[in-house]
Design a protein around this motif. Structure first.
Motif, PDB file in Angstrom:
ATOM      1  N   LEU A 110       0.830  -1.204   0.000  1.00  0.00           N
ATOM      2  CA  LEU A 110       0.000   0.000   0.000  1.00  0.00           C
ATOM      3  C   LEU A 110       0.863   1.252   0.000  1.00  0.00           C
ATOM      4  O   LEU A 110       0.567   2.227  -0.718  1.00  0.00           O
ATOM      5  CB  LEU A 110      -0.916  -0.019   1.225  1.00  0.00           C
ATOM      6  CG  LEU A 110      -1.813   1.214   1.407  1.00  0.00           C
ATOM      7  CD1 LEU A 110      -2.781   1.352   0.232  1.00  0.00           C
ATOM      8  CD2 LEU A 110      -2.578   1.129   2.732  1.00  0.00           C
ATOM      9  N   ALA A 111       1.941   1.252   0.790  1.00  0.00           N
ATOM     10  CA  ALA A 111       2.831   2.411   0.841  1.00  0.00           C
ATOM     11  C   ALA A 111       3.469   2.665  -0.517  1.00  0.00           C
ATOM     12  O   ALA A 111       3.637   3.831  -0.932  1.00  0.00           O
ATOM     13  CB  ALA A 111       3.914   2.182   1.893  1.00  0.00           C
ATOM     14  N   LYS A 113       2.144   1.847  -3.457  1.00  0.00           N
ATOM     15  CA  LYS A 113       1.102   2.307  -4.391  1.00  0.00           C
ATOM     16  C   LYS A 113       0.796   3.785  -4.225  1.00  0.00           C
ATOM     17  O   LYS A 113       0.530   4.493  -5.211  1.00  0.00           O
ATOM     18  CB  LYS A 113      -0.173   1.484  -4.183  1.00  0.00           C
ATOM     19  CG  LYS A 113      -0.086   0.061  -4.724  1.00  0.00           C
ATOM     20  CD  LYS A 113      -1.401  -0.671  -4.522  1.00  0.00           C
ATOM     21  CE  LYS A 113      -1.297  -2.096  -5.069  1.00  0.00           C
ATOM     22  NZ  LYS A 113      -2.563  -2.861  -4.856  1.00  0.00           N
ATOM     23  N   ILE A 114       0.795   4.273  -2.988  1.00  0.00           N
ATOM     24  CA  ILE A 114       0.467   5.690  -2.776  1.00  0.00           C
ATOM     25  C   ILE A 114       1.703   6.577  -2.879  1.00  0.00           C
ATOM     26  O   ILE A 114       1.614   7.796  -2.708  1.00  0.00           O
ATOM     27  CB  ILE A 114      -0.219   5.890  -1.416  1.00  0.00           C
ATOM     28  CG1 ILE A 114       0.730   5.528  -0.270  1.00  0.00           C
ATOM     29  CG2 ILE A 114      -1.507   5.084  -1.331  1.00  0.00           C
ATOM     30  CD1 ILE A 114       0.144   5.812   1.116  1.00  0.00           C
ATOM     31  N   GLY A 115       2.864   5.970  -3.143  1.00  0.00           N
ATOM     32  CA  GLY A 115       4.079   6.738  -3.331  1.00  0.00           C
ATOM     33  C   GLY A 115       4.659   7.320  -2.063  1.00  0.00           C
ATOM     34  O   GLY A 115       5.244   8.417  -2.081  1.00  0.00           O
ATOM     35  N   MET A 116       4.523   6.620  -0.962  1.00  0.00           N
ATOM     36  CA  MET A 116       5.084   7.111   0.294  1.00  0.00           C
ATOM     37  C   MET A 116       6.605   7.163   0.199  1.00  0.00           C
ATOM     38  O   MET A 116       7.231   6.244  -0.314  1.00  0.00           O
ATOM     39  CB  MET A 116       4.664   6.184   1.450  1.00  0.00           C
ATOM     40  CG  MET A 116       5.120   6.657   2.830  1.00  0.00           C
ATOM     41  SD  MET A 116       4.587   5.542   4.170  1.00  0.00           S
ATOM     42  CE  MET A 116       2.815   5.793   4.135  1.00  0.00           C
ATOM     43  N   VAL A 117       7.188   8.237   0.678  1.00  0.00           N
ATOM     44  CA  VAL A 117       8.638   8.389   0.599  1.00  0.00           C
ATOM     45  C   VAL A 117       9.310   7.274   1.414  1.00  0.00           C
ATOM     46  O   VAL A 117       8.766   6.805   2.417  1.00  0.00           O
ATOM     47  CB  VAL A 117       9.089   9.765   1.123  1.00  0.00           C
ATOM     48  CG1 VAL A 117       8.594  10.867   0.209  1.00  0.00           C
ATOM     49  CG2 VAL A 117       8.584  10.005   2.533  1.00  0.00           C
ATOM     50  N   TRP A 118      10.499   6.866   0.983  1.00  0.00           N
ATOM     51  CA  TRP A 118      11.136   5.682   1.540  1.00  0.00           C
ATOM     52  C   TRP A 118      11.384   5.779   3.037  1.00  0.00           C
ATOM     53  O   TRP A 118      11.219   4.806   3.780  1.00  0.00           O
ATOM     54  CB  TRP A 118      12.453   5.406   0.819  1.00  0.00           C
ATOM     55  CG  TRP A 118      13.536   6.409   1.136  1.00  0.00           C
ATOM     56  CD1 TRP A 118      13.773   7.590   0.514  1.00  0.00           C
ATOM     57  CD2 TRP A 118      14.494   6.300   2.199  1.00  0.00           C
ATOM     58  NE1 TRP A 118      14.828   8.251   1.101  1.00  0.00           N
ATOM     59  CE2 TRP A 118      15.296   7.465   2.143  1.00  0.00           C
ATOM     60  CE3 TRP A 118      14.768   5.345   3.171  1.00  0.00           C
ATOM     61  CZ2 TRP A 118      16.335   7.705   3.031  1.00  0.00           C
ATOM     62  CZ3 TRP A 118      15.804   5.578   4.065  1.00  0.00           C
ATOM     63  CH2 TRP A 118      16.581   6.752   3.979  1.00  0.00           C
ATOM     64  N   TRP A 119      11.788   6.987   3.517  1.00  0.00           N
ATOM     65  CA  TRP A 119      12.130   7.092   4.932  1.00  0.00           C
ATOM     66  C   TRP A 119      10.883   7.038   5.819  1.00  0.00           C
ATOM     67  O   TRP A 119      10.925   6.489   6.926  1.00  0.00           O
ATOM     68  CB  TRP A 119      12.926   8.373   5.209  1.00  0.00           C
ATOM     69  CG  TRP A 119      12.204   9.656   4.876  1.00  0.00           C
ATOM     70  CD1 TRP A 119      12.266  10.357   3.714  1.00  0.00           C
ATOM     71  CD2 TRP A 119      11.316  10.368   5.747  1.00  0.00           C
ATOM     72  NE1 TRP A 119      11.470  11.487   3.783  1.00  0.00           N
ATOM     73  CE2 TRP A 119      10.880  11.505   5.021  1.00  0.00           C
ATOM     74  CE3 TRP A 119      10.856  10.170   7.037  1.00  0.00           C
ATOM     75  CZ2 TRP A 119       9.990  12.439   5.562  1.00  0.00           C
ATOM     76  CZ3 TRP A 119       9.960  11.093   7.585  1.00  0.00           C
ATOM     77  CH2 TRP A 119       9.549  12.209   6.844  1.00  0.00           C
ATOM     78  N   LEU A 120       9.758   7.581   5.322  1.00  0.00           N
ATOM     79  CA  LEU A 120       8.527   7.511   6.097  1.00  0.00           C
ATOM     80  C   LEU A 120       7.975   6.085   6.100  1.00  0.00           C
ATOM     81  O   LEU A 120       7.486   5.591   7.127  1.00  0.00           O
ATOM     82  CB  LEU A 120       7.494   8.479   5.520  1.00  0.00           C
ATOM     83  CG  LEU A 120       6.210   8.659   6.341  1.00  0.00           C
ATOM     84  CD1 LEU A 120       6.537   9.171   7.741  1.00  0.00           C
ATOM     85  CD2 LEU A 120       5.244   9.607   5.621  1.00  0.00           C
ATOM     86  N   ASP A 121       8.087   5.430   4.923  1.00  0.00           N
ATOM     87  CA  ASP A 121       7.712   4.014   4.821  1.00  0.00           C
ATOM     88  C   ASP A 121       8.518   3.186   5.823  1.00  0.00           C
ATOM     89  O   ASP A 121       7.970   2.374   6.583  1.00  0.00           O
ATOM     90  CB  ASP A 121       7.985   3.560   3.381  1.00  0.00           C
ATOM     91  CG  ASP A 121       7.725   2.072   3.166  1.00  0.00           C
ATOM     92  OD1 ASP A 121       7.696   1.308   4.145  1.00  0.00           O
ATOM     93  OD2 ASP A 121       7.567   1.666   2.007  1.00  0.00           O
TER      94      ASP A 121
END
Length: 474
Positions: A110-111, A113-121
């Motif tokens: 899910l992260a 798919k929504i394009g969450m930045v790597w460090w926040l992921d």
């Protein structure tokens, strides 16, 4: 006594005399002797025969005897711990499959798919979520089994017999006999054991029980003990004896914890916590059938969920710290590598290593994540290929052999395994227990003592074991 009271007594006596007639004194005396005879008949049979024990008395004659009391007590507690450990395997596996094998990849997908930045992921999912999921899957099932079983023993009436059996031992160390109950509760969870010290009325003896409860091997440390004992102790004997030897070594560690509890209680009661040992009347309640639903409510709601919630609250920031130290770089090295290099000389000096010390520092909120953290740090520090899921991502391996290979690649020996088992017993309390100690004592001073004293003892013991090993074993 006033005049009106005297007149009332005289009037009552007159009425009794009128009702009983001239034989007032004879009948009164006869009534007294009749009551006394009924009471005596419950304890002594006619013509000097043996005492007429009730069923409770017959049971107590066995479970509180000098010959059988301690073996029965150790046997019952061992069975409870065995049921807890073996019974928790299946539900722990189900929770692990749900939270880590299924939901964790779904969250990662899910992260992405929504394009969450790597460090926040990484921070939210690899760090915080994974730590919380690990604590819940490992901690919840054992507590959900241990606390109901422990409460059933309490309702049945056996736990006061445990306190009775151990009262003399605790008195010799300057502690309170009821500490036997708080010690037993600590085997489920040290935080719950600290709360249980409320049953001790003496502030001094309660403080001793709080400080020393960490020496009860809580359920968060049993998996570490079992895994390390299986890999390093069980491997020393033929395969047919491996399981038995490993199990005996873990039981030995638990009993060693009791010995350290006695030793520390004596040290405290003869130095900073001097005082008279309080006396108390220990009433042995009758045995009775446990109240099942009330037991479930008390153990699950009042103990399991409250303690689990505190552990989760502390595990979340720990997961964030674990991910950050593994992914924040200082120069060409991660912060974890820097800290490992700094801690390693002292770690080796006391028979451990820098990775173990760092794992215990950053995983202080929960003992359940020590082994996953050690494995992750070892793989990252050695740049092992094909093992693990990346920096800051805790993991466990499917087989003990694979786990042993990773640990041995990190320089582990039998000595390291033995010292880790000892240090797992004698290290600082988890943050949930530290917070609970402060809540119960309202004292920064005694919370600090309860947190620092065990880890000092742990370093001293592992250092002495290491020196003994090098001198006599090589």
């Amino acid at each position: 006594m006033n005049k009106n009271t005297d007149n009332s007594i005289v009037q009552l006596a007159s009425e009794l005399r009128w009702k009983l007639g001239d034989n007032f004194h004879d009948k009164l005396t006869e009534g007294i002797y009749t009551d006394a005879s009924l009471i005596a008949a419950q304890a002594v049979e006619e013509h000097g025969k043996k005492r007429n024990y009730t069923l409770d008395s017959k049971i107590d004659k066995i479970v509180t005897s000098k010959k059988w009391g301690f073996p029965i007590m150790i046997g019952i507690l061992s069975v409870i711990l065995w049921i807890t450990i073996t019974g928790a395997n299946y539900p722990s596996g189900l929770l692990f499959n749900l939270l880590i094998d299924t939901l964790y990849p779904a969250l990662k997908s899910l992260a992405a798919k929504i394009g969450m930045v790597w460090w926040l992921d990484g921070l939210l999912i690899d760090g915080i979520y994974l730590a919380v999921a690990w604590v819940v899957s490992v901690m919840l099932p054992p507590m959900a089994i241990f606390f109901p079983l422990f409460t059933l023993l309490e309702d049945f009436g056996y736990l006061p017999r445990v306190a009775f059996n151990m009262d003399a031992l605790f008195k010799k160390t300057g502690a309170h006999g009821k500490q036997a109950l708080t010690m037993s509760m600590g085997w489920g969870c040290n935080a719950a054991g600290v709360i249980a010290t409320r049953i001790i009325d003496s502030p001094r003896e309660r403080l001793i029980a709080i400080i020393t409860n960490n020496f009860s091997l809580c359920n968060g440390r049993w998996p570490t003990q079992i895994l390390i004992a299986t890999i390093f102790i069980g491997a020393l004997v033929p395969a047919s004896l491996s399981g038995a030897v490993a199990s005996l070594s873990v039981i030995g560690i638990a009993l060693l914890g009791v010995a350290f509890m006695f030793l520390t209680s004596w040290m405290l009661s003869t130095t900073v916590l001097k005082g008279e040992v309080s006396t108390f009347t220990l009433e042995l309640p009758p045995y009775r059938p446990p109240r099942f639903w009330q037991t479930i409510y008390t153990s699950v709601i009042d103990r399991t969920l409250i303690v689990l919630w505190r552990a989760v609250v502390f595990a979340a920031p720990a997961g964030a710290v674990i991910w950050l130290v593994s992914n924040v770089h200082i120069g060409n090295l991660t912060l974890a590598d820097q800290l490992i290099g700094w801690l390693n000389p002292f770690g080796v000096f006391v028979g451990l290593n820098g990775i173990i010390l760092l794992a215990y520092i950053i995983a202080i909120p929960a003992n359940e994540i020590i082994i996953p953290t050690i494995l992750m740090l070892t793989v990252a520090n050695l740049n092992l290929v094909g093992v693990g899921s990346g920096n800051g991502v805790m993991f466990e391996l499917d087989s003990n052999l694979d786990t042993a290979n990773v640990l041995m690649a990190g320089g582990w020996t039998v000595l390291t395994g033995v010292n880790l088992m000892l240090f797992s017993l004698l290290h600082n309390p988890c943050s949930t227990t530290i917070y609970t100690i402060y809540q119960e004592t309202k004292s920064i001073k005694w919370t600090t003592v309860a947190s620092i004293l065990p880890i000092i003892m742990g370093f001293v013991v592992t250092f002495l074991v290491t020196q003994f090993w090098h001198i006599f074993i090589g």
